[in-house]
Write an enzyme that holds these catalytic residues in place. Structure first.
Site, short mmCIF file in Angstrom:
data_model
loop_
_atom_site.label_atom_id
_atom_site.label_comp_id
_atom_site.label_asym_id
_atom_site.label_seq_id
_atom_site.Cartn_x
_atom_site.Cartn_y
_atom_site.Cartn_z
N HIS A 131 1.00 -1.22 -0.11
CA HIS A 131 -0.05 0.00 -0.02
C HIS A 131 0.73 1.35 -0.04
CE1 HIS A 131 -2.94 -3.04 1.22
NE2 HIS A 131 -4.06 -1.92 0.74
N LYS A 135 -0.39 4.67 4.57
CA LYS A 135 -1.22 3.82 5.32
C LYS A 135 -0.52 3.47 6.79
CE LYS A 135 -3.38 -0.82 4.88
NZ LYS A 135 -4.87 -0.24 5.33
#
Length: 272
Positions: A131, A135
């Site tokens: 990600h 995140k």
């Protein structure tokens, strides 16, 4: 009848996408948009709470919804089966519906289901998820859900073979599955489930390319389903018939892919 919705985390990336989806739906009225620091008394008066906050706040949001008797859709990451167990008594006592959605992407749901279906046939399974660097939690909720589905599917054949998991570089074990998390710029969301056996391997990959397009159909599916639910439901896979064998919902906390079939995402399976 119009459903009054309060969105927690409505100013974040996912929250803004949810707001846009609701704005296009005639039967929903967003009555409150909360940040992760807003007082939860702002939920008062809503018929539905949608939580897109952060893991540290999400558990309080779920408890606040249960206390007020308000149905909730939880899109915040970090909800393992163990964590859901902490709020299950309050949810059941209140009689509300609590739908926990690790990923609103239908392609991701299919990828996890395919991995679970294949898992009993391979002794080794590992997950690599990536990600963007912003995140804040790892492993991702999608990786946790995938690992739990795989473990449930392997109940009769036993845990995966995962040598040297005592070494930190081997990743974090989730339901016996090693999970490796990458956080880096230049990626939205990507998950690879690598299944290996003697002389062969199978890799199931899902890429989110455009989040608004990828998540929109799943958000609308959750909105339509939650009004008919009660208690805890986990995953969009609990709401749709994928058409392949998978563990019963109660086993994991209740609850080939066409590259061009889902907007905003790419899914594929490769064998080697």
């Amino acid at each position: 009848m119009t459903t009054r919705v309060a969105i927690v985390g409505g100013t974040g990336k996912l929250g803004r996408i949810i707001c846009d989806v609701l704005a296009a739906e005639a039967d929903y009225d967003v009555v409150a948009v909360l940040t992760s620091r807003s007082p939860l008394t702002d939920l008062d008066g809503a018929d539905l709470v949608i939580d897109a906050s952060v893991p540290a706040v999400s558990i309080d949001v779920v408890r606040a919804a249960a206390e007020r008797g308000i149905d909730i859709i939880v899109g915040t990451s970090g909800w393992s089966a163990e964590r859901i167990a902490l709020v299950r008594p309050a949810i059941q006592a209140s009689g509300i519906a609590a739908l926990f959605v690790p990923n609103f992407s239908l392609g991701s749901v299919l990828g996890s289901a395919l991995a679970a279906a294949a898992a009993p046939f391979f002794p080794s399974v590992e997950i690599v998820e990536a990600h963007r660097e912003t995140k804040i939690d790892s492993p991702s909720g999608t990786a946790v859900r995938t690992a739990e589905l795989i473990a449930a599917a392997r109940r009769e054949v036993g845990p995966v073979a995962a040598p040297h998991v005592d070494q930190r570089a081997r990743g974090q074990q989730v339901a016996s599955i090693p999970v490796h998390s990458l956080r880096r710029p230049g990626v939205v969301a990507r998950q690879e489930t690598v299944l290996s056996g003697p002389g062969e391997s199978l890799t199931i990959v899902h890429d989110t390319v455009e989040p608004a397009q990828a998540y929109g159909p799943g958000i609308r599916l959750a909105l339509g389903a939650v009004r008919d639910l009660r208690g805890v439901t986990v995953g969009l896979d609990s709401l749709i018939d994928i058409g392949i064998g998978r563990p019963a919902p109660g086993d994991v906390g209740d609850g080939g892919v066409d590259d061009g079939g889902a907007p905003g995402q790419v899914a594929r399976a490769t064998g080697a």
